[in-house]
Design a protein around this motif. Structure first.
Motif, mmCIF file in Angstrom:
data_model
loop_
_atom_site.group_PDB
_atom_site.id
_atom_site.type_symbol
_atom_site.label_atom_id
_atom_site.label_comp_id
_atom_site.label_asym_id
_atom_site.label_seq_id
_atom_site.Cartn_x
_atom_site.Cartn_y
_atom_site.Cartn_z
ATOM 1 N N GLU A 70 57.355 61.362 10.301
ATOM 2 C CA GLU A 70 56.760 60.636 9.511
ATOM 3 C C GLU A 70 56.832 61.318 8.291
ATOM 4 O O GLU A 70 57.093 60.619 7.658
ATOM 5 N N VAL A 71 56.998 62.536 8.880
ATOM 6 C CA VAL A 71 56.878 63.480 7.505
ATOM 7 C C VAL A 71 58.596 62.941 6.652
ATOM 8 O O VAL A 71 58.386 63.373 5.565
ATOM 9 N N HIS A 72 59.466 63.340 8.071
ATOM 10 C CA HIS A 72 60.845 63.283 7.771
ATOM 11 C C HIS A 72 61.062 61.922 6.865
ATOM 12 O O HIS A 72 62.473 61.963 5.671
ATOM 13 N N TRP A 73 60.809 61.074 6.922
ATOM 14 C CA TRP A 73 61.006 59.619 6.661
ATOM 15 C C TRP A 73 60.200 58.972 4.979
ATOM 16 O O TRP A 73 61.169 57.986 4.326
ATOM 17 N N PHE A 74 58.666 59.878 5.441
ATOM 18 C CA PHE A 74 57.807 58.763 5.002
ATOM 19 C C PHE A 74 57.264 59.390 3.957
ATOM 20 O O PHE A 74 55.868 59.207 3.493
ATOM 21 N N LYS A 75 56.820 60.705 4.171
ATOM 22 C CA LYS A 75 55.641 62.165 3.372
ATOM 23 C C LYS A 75 55.996 61.762 2.008
ATOM 24 O O LYS A 75 57.713 61.721 1.019
ATOM 25 N N SER A 76 55.262 61.171 1.145
ATOM 26 C CA SER A 76 55.903 60.613 -0.606
ATOM 27 C C SER A 76 55.306 61.447 -1.696
ATOM 28 O O SER A 76 54.875 61.576 -2.720
ATOM 29 N N ASP A 77 55.167 62.403 -1.082
ATOM 30 C CA ASP A 77 54.520 63.840 -2.046
ATOM 31 C C ASP A 77 54.869 65.351 -1.570
ATOM 32 O O ASP A 77 56.254 64.811 -0.919
ATOM 33 N N ARG B 52 60.094 57.448 -0.831
ATOM 34 C CA ARG B 52 60.366 57.461 0.475
ATOM 35 C C ARG B 52 61.144 58.447 0.672
ATOM 36 O O ARG B 52 62.547 58.648 -0.289
ATOM 37 N N MET B 53 61.855 58.803 2.197
ATOM 38 C CA MET B 53 63.217 59.927 2.368
ATOM 39 C C MET B 53 63.402 61.695 1.461
ATOM 40 O O MET B 53 64.369 61.180 0.956
ATOM 41 N N TYR B 54 62.038 61.663 1.280
ATOM 42 C CA TYR B 54 62.321 63.373 0.335
ATOM 43 C C TYR B 54 62.610 63.883 0.934
ATOM 44 O O TYR B 54 63.420 65.001 0.456
ATOM 45 N N PHE B 55 62.592 63.787 2.277
ATOM 46 C CA PHE B 55 62.779 65.064 3.146
ATOM 47 C C PHE B 55 64.240 65.381 3.285
ATOM 48 O O PHE B 55 64.994 66.440 3.094
ATOM 49 N N PHE B 56 64.574 63.980 3.151
ATOM 50 C CA PHE B 56 66.465 63.889 3.209
ATOM 51 C C PHE B 56 67.039 64.438 2.355
ATOM 52 O O PHE B 56 68.176 65.342 2.184
ATOM 53 N N ALA B 57 66.748 64.461 1.298
ATOM 54 C CA ALA B 57 67.391 64.627 -0.585
ATOM 55 C C ALA B 57 67.010 65.560 -0.910
ATOM 56 O O ALA B 57 68.089 66.508 -1.183
ATOM 57 N N ALA B 58 65.831 66.574 -0.089
ATOM 58 C CA ALA B 58 65.582 67.512 -0.540
ATOM 59 C C ALA B 58 67.123 68.779 0.507
ATOM 60 O O ALA B 58 67.070 70.020 0.044
ATOM 61 N N SER C 276 59.559 69.089 -1.854
ATOM 62 C CA SER C 276 61.159 67.287 -1.955
ATOM 63 C C SER C 276 61.188 66.710 -2.935
ATOM 64 O O SER C 276 61.999 66.274 -3.371
ATOM 65 N N ARG C 277 59.731 65.961 -3.046
ATOM 66 C CA ARG C 277 59.473 64.898 -4.091
ATOM 67 C C ARG C 277 60.380 65.440 -5.407
ATOM 68 O O ARG C 277 60.856 65.042 -6.068
ATOM 69 N N HIS C 278 59.737 66.415 -5.723
ATOM 70 C CA HIS C 278 60.112 67.472 -7.052
ATOM 71 C C HIS C 278 61.697 67.073 -7.610
ATOM 72 O O HIS C 278 62.118 67.511 -7.902
ATOM 73 N N PHE C 279 62.294 67.985 -6.075
ATOM 74 C CA PHE C 279 63.201 68.124 -5.959
ATOM 75 C C PHE C 279 64.076 67.508 -6.301
ATOM 76 O O PHE C 279 65.113 66.828 -7.111
ATOM 77 N N THR C 280 64.099 65.996 -5.548
ATOM 78 C CA THR C 280 64.087 64.955 -6.003
ATOM 79 C C THR C 280 64.807 64.150 -7.465
ATOM 80 O O THR C 280 65.531 64.030 -7.514
#
Length: 266
Positions: A82-89, A142-148, A92-96
């Motif tokens: 849930e964190v890896h796919w859908f965490k929205s803050d 979403r998906m910010y973990f995978f982006a970071a 990792s979001r700032h990186f994206t």
């Protein structure tokens, strides 16, 4: 790409204005870098864009490396699907946001630099693919973990940038600069191995494992762009990085051999 901008518009997503702010910050950083490069009297005027690109890349890749490692490794690594796919803050979001903006700014720099046409095409293609993936994550929030996690590869890019700074003698020259060039080359090889050759298969393993174990809550929820584009780009990056790693290895061994020969003569 334009449909992602539409999806991020004020009525369609919360990332529209933060992306504009990130783009403005990256643009301002390049303007300052260009001014600094134009004042370097020891450098040819024809190299001003290339020099500005190096100066611009130093703070950009350092910042991106910090954001990616803090977000993907320090904050989100131990989280569940849930964190890896859908965490929205989080970071990792700032990186994206910053990564998408930086790549957009870097496209015209790449096109105007005095360099090989094939390299320009490959780099522009890389930027377009990266921007498309990042904007997709921002549009869907979403998906910010995978982006970071993918973005952690930029730690090696930062070292590659510093290597070019030393090799072109942008700010200084002499035996100390040559020694730093050799040390930087060895560090680049180590970081490239860890943060590209090992990183991308790890990314794919996490993505595929979570997609299989929680298919109805991950794979079935995200759209086709996220399902197929993200892992495809990561596979492409792994392939390109493997080819580049061979060149980096040859360059490092050459630098070490030259250094050992000089020390024997001395």
């Amino acid at each position: 790409m334009f449909m992602f901008f539409g999806a991020m518009a004020p009525e369609g997503g919360r990332n529209f204005y933060p992306f504009l702010y990130s783009f403005a910050a990256c643009s301002a950083t390049y303007v300052v870098s260009h001014i600094i490069a134009s004042q370097l009297k020891s450098r040819p005027k024809k190299d001003v864009i290339a020099d500005a690109d190096l100066i611009f890349s130093l703070p950009m890749y350092f910042g991106l490396s910090y954001l990616s490692l803090k977000g993907a490794i320090m904050e989100d690594w131990s989280g569940d699907y849930e964190v890896h796919w859908f965490k929205s803050d989080g970071t990792s979001r700032h990186f994206t946001l910053m990564y998408a903006a930086m790549n957009l700014v870097h496209i015209p720099i790449t096109l105007f630099k005095n360099q090989d046409l094939t390299y320009k095409i490959l780099m522009t293609l890389h930027h377009m693919l990266s921007i498309t993936c990042m904007l997709g994550g921002l549009a869907n929030d979403r998906m910010y973990f995978f982006a970071a996690l993918d973005g952690a590869c930029e730690t090696s890019t930062f070292l590659l940038t510093t290597l070019f700074v030393f090799k072109t003698e942008l700010f200084s020259s002499g035996p100390i600069t040559k020694m730093l060039t050799t040390i930087n080359g060895v560090l680049l090889w180590i970081f490239y191995l860890v943060f590209r050759i090992f990183l991308f298969p790890t990314w794919l393993y996490i993505f595929v494992t979570e997609a299989m174990q929680h298919k109805d809550k991950t794979w079935d929820v995200v759209n086709p762009h996220e399902r197929y584009m993200y892992p495809t780009v990561t596979l492409i990056l792994l392939g390109l990085s493997t080819l580049w790693f061979i060149q980096i290895t040859k360059g490092m061994l050459k630098a070490i051999n030259c250094g050992s020969k000089k020390s024997k003569k001395a």
